[in-house]
Scaffold this motif. Sequence first.
Motif, PDB file in Angstrom:
ATOM      1  N   GLU A 290      12.094  18.371   5.995  1.00 41.84           N
ATOM      2  CA  GLU A 290      12.297  17.865   7.348  1.00 41.84           C
ATOM      3  C   GLU A 290      10.962  17.595   8.048  1.00 41.84           C
ATOM      4  O   GLU A 290       9.964  18.286   7.780  1.00 41.84           O
ATOM      5  CB  GLU A 290      13.065  18.892   8.195  1.00 41.84           C
ATOM      6  CG  GLU A 290      14.366  19.372   7.589  1.00 41.84           C
ATOM      7  CD  GLU A 290      14.211  20.634   6.754  1.00 41.84           C
ATOM      8  OE1 GLU A 290      15.241  21.277   6.474  1.00 41.84           O
ATOM      9  OE2 GLU A 290      13.072  20.982   6.380  1.00 41.84           O
ATOM     10  N   SER A 291      10.955  16.620   8.939  1.00 42.31           N
ATOM     11  CA  SER A 291       9.765  16.337   9.738  1.00 42.31           C
ATOM     12  C   SER A 291      10.179  15.581  10.993  1.00 42.31           C
ATOM     13  O   SER A 291      11.331  15.156  11.124  1.00 42.31           O
ATOM     14  CB  SER A 291       8.743  15.515   8.946  1.00 42.31           C
ATOM     15  OG  SER A 291       9.273  14.244   8.626  1.00 42.31           O
TER      16      SER A 291
ATOM     17  N   GLY B 153       9.725  16.730  14.271  1.00 43.74           N
ATOM     18  CA  GLY B 153       9.906  17.528  15.474  1.00 43.74           C
ATOM     19  C   GLY B 153       8.660  17.544  16.337  1.00 43.74           C
ATOM     20  O   GLY B 153       7.612  17.032  15.960  1.00 43.74           O
ATOM     21  N   GLY B 154       8.798  18.124  17.521  1.00 45.91           N
ATOM     22  CA  GLY B 154       7.666  18.205  18.424  1.00 45.91           C
ATOM     23  C   GLY B 154       8.093  18.610  19.810  1.00 45.91           C
ATOM     24  O   GLY B 154       9.230  19.046  20.021  1.00 45.91           O
TER      25      GLY B 154
ATOM     26  N   LEU C 151      14.133  12.634  13.877  1.00 47.68           N
ATOM     27  CA  LEU C 151      13.820  13.537  12.773  1.00 47.68           C
ATOM     28  C   LEU C 151      14.083  12.839  11.445  1.00 47.68           C
ATOM     29  O   LEU C 151      15.005  12.037  11.327  1.00 47.68           O
ATOM     30  CB  LEU C 151      14.662  14.803  12.869  1.00 47.68           C
ATOM     31  CG  LEU C 151      14.605  15.566  14.196  1.00 47.68           C
ATOM     32  CD1 LEU C 151      15.430  16.847  14.084  1.00 47.68           C
ATOM     33  CD2 LEU C 151      13.176  15.861  14.603  1.00 47.68           C
TER      34      LEU C 151
ATOM     35  N   CYS D 260      14.479  13.417   7.095  1.00 45.00           N
ATOM     36  CA  CYS D 260      14.851  14.350   6.036  1.00 45.00           C
ATOM     37  C   CYS D 260      14.668  13.602   4.718  1.00 45.00           C
ATOM     38  O   CYS D 260      15.426  12.679   4.423  1.00 45.00           O
ATOM     39  CB  CYS D 260      16.295  14.777   6.252  1.00 45.00           C
ATOM     40  SG  CYS D 260      17.045  15.717   4.909  1.00 45.00           S
TER      41      CYS D 260
ATOM     42  N   ARG E  95      20.863  23.280  13.287  1.00 46.29           N
ATOM     43  CA  ARG E  95      19.785  23.763  14.137  1.00 46.29           C
ATOM     44  C   ARG E  95      20.001  25.235  14.469  1.00 46.29           C
ATOM     45  O   ARG E  95      21.126  25.732  14.455  1.00 46.29           O
ATOM     46  CB  ARG E  95      19.689  22.954  15.425  1.00 46.29           C
ATOM     47  CG  ARG E  95      20.866  23.108  16.380  1.00 46.29           C
ATOM     48  CD  ARG E  95      20.706  22.170  17.570  1.00 46.29           C
ATOM     49  NE  ARG E  95      21.797  22.299  18.520  1.00 46.29           N
ATOM     50  CZ  ARG E  95      21.944  21.529  19.596  1.00 46.29           C
ATOM     51  NH1 ARG E  95      21.058  20.560  19.856  1.00 46.29           N
ATOM     52  NH2 ARG E  95      22.967  21.708  20.422  1.00 46.29           N
TER      53      ARG E  95
ATOM     54  N   ILE F  43      14.963  24.978  15.905  1.00 46.14           N
ATOM     55  CA  ILE F  43      14.430  24.484  14.640  1.00 46.14           C
ATOM     56  C   ILE F  43      15.559  23.720  13.965  1.00 46.14           C
ATOM     57  O   ILE F  43      16.681  24.221  13.868  1.00 46.14           O
ATOM     58  CB  ILE F  43      13.938  25.630  13.749  1.00 46.14           C
ATOM     59  CG1 ILE F  43      12.793  26.375  14.446  1.00 46.14           C
ATOM     60  CG2 ILE F  43      13.447  25.070  12.403  1.00 46.14           C
ATOM     61  CD1 ILE F  43      12.278  27.568  13.690  1.00 46.14           C
ATOM     62  N   TYR F  44      15.252  22.522  13.529  1.00 45.23           N
ATOM     63  CA  TYR F  44      16.254  21.648  12.934  1.00 45.23           C
ATOM     64  C   TYR F  44      16.062  21.600  11.417  1.00 45.23           C
ATOM     65  O   TYR F  44      14.940  21.458  10.925  1.00 45.23           O
ATOM     66  CB  TYR F  44      16.146  20.248  13.522  1.00 45.23           C
ATOM     67  CG  TYR F  44      16.731  20.163  14.914  1.00 45.23           C
ATOM     68  CD1 TYR F  44      16.067  20.748  15.996  1.00 45.23           C
ATOM     69  CD2 TYR F  44      17.953  19.538  15.157  1.00 45.23           C
ATOM     70  CE1 TYR F  44      16.610  20.699  17.278  1.00 45.23           C
ATOM     71  CE2 TYR F  44      18.497  19.480  16.435  1.00 45.23           C
ATOM     72  CZ  TYR F  44      17.821  20.066  17.482  1.00 45.23           C
ATOM     73  OH  TYR F  44      18.366  20.019  18.747  1.00 45.23           O
ATOM     74  N   TYR F  45      17.169  21.715  10.718  1.00 45.63           N
ATOM     75  CA  TYR F  45      17.177  21.725   9.256  1.00 45.63           C
ATOM     76  C   TYR F  45      18.133  20.654   8.746  1.00 45.63           C
ATOM     77  O   TYR F  45      19.159  20.382   9.360  1.00 45.63           O
ATOM     78  CB  TYR F  45      17.677  23.066   8.734  1.00 45.63           C
ATOM     79  CG  TYR F  45      16.923  24.276   9.222  1.00 45.63           C
ATOM     80  CD1 TYR F  45      17.265  24.902  10.414  1.00 45.63           C
ATOM     81  CD2 TYR F  45      15.882  24.826   8.472  1.00 45.63           C
ATOM     82  CE1 TYR F  45      16.585  26.024  10.867  1.00 45.63           C
ATOM     83  CE2 TYR F  45      15.208  25.954   8.904  1.00 45.63           C
ATOM     84  CZ  TYR F  45      15.557  26.539  10.105  1.00 45.63           C
ATOM     85  OH  TYR F  45      14.888  27.656  10.537  1.00 45.63           O
TER      86      TYR F  45
ATOM     87  N   LYS G   5      12.008  24.529   5.453  1.00 45.54           N
ATOM     88  CA  LYS G   5      11.260  25.134   6.557  1.00 45.54           C
ATOM     89  C   LYS G   5      11.746  24.645   7.909  1.00 45.54           C
ATOM     90  O   LYS G   5      11.517  25.295   8.923  1.00 45.54           O
ATOM     91  CB  LYS G   5       9.769  24.828   6.405  1.00 45.54           C
ATOM     92  CG  LYS G   5       9.139  25.473   5.182  1.00 45.54           C
ATOM     93  CD  LYS G   5       7.646  25.165   5.107  1.00 45.54           C
ATOM     94  CE  LYS G   5       7.030  25.843   3.897  1.00 45.54           C
ATOM     95  NZ  LYS G   5       5.574  25.544   3.787  1.00 45.54           N
TER      96      LYS G   5
ATOM     97  N   THR H 256      12.122  21.688  11.065  1.00 44.10           N
ATOM     98  CA  THR H 256      11.131  21.087  11.949  1.00 44.10           C
ATOM     99  C   THR H 256      11.474  21.505  13.376  1.00 44.10           C
ATOM    100  O   THR H 256      12.616  21.366  13.809  1.00 44.10           O
ATOM    101  CB  THR H 256      11.098  19.548  11.778  1.00 44.10           C
ATOM    102  OG1 THR H 256      10.037  19.010  12.566  1.00 44.10           O
ATOM    103  CG2 THR H 256      12.414  18.886  12.153  1.00 44.10           C
TER     104      THR H 256
END
Length: 123
Positions: A6-7, A9-10, A20, A22, A38, A93-95, A115, A117
């Motif tokens: 995952e990527s 986020g912020g 986001l 995946c 999440r 946190i999002y998965y 992990k 994001t």
Amino acid sequence: QLQLVESGGGLVQPGGSLRLSCVASSGPLYPFAIGWFRQAPGKEREEVSCISSSGGNTNHADSVKGRFTISRGNAKNTAWLQMNSLDAEDTAIYYCAPGIGRVCPSITTVNQWGKGTPVTVSS
């Protein structure tokens, strides 16, 4: 289990948007259904959205309907979660996770989590 990363986020202000990503890192995304989950601080992990293997069917939790959109690009081995009109309740946190084949994943069926994001909605 298919490995996903995952990527995206912020930190975003209330009312803002994030997208986001995946990405499948250990094999093709197709034909797995893909789900987004999440976990907010101090809360249980919850299901957010799911998309079918072809992308033709999607579903979203009531709390995000009309604000979040799940999509996928099988040729890119990537799924996305477009999040609009974010508010503090979306901080988590999002998965993402693969389904059991074409069946949407659930919290009880996911064997291994990435992990995630982190998304923080704050002014």
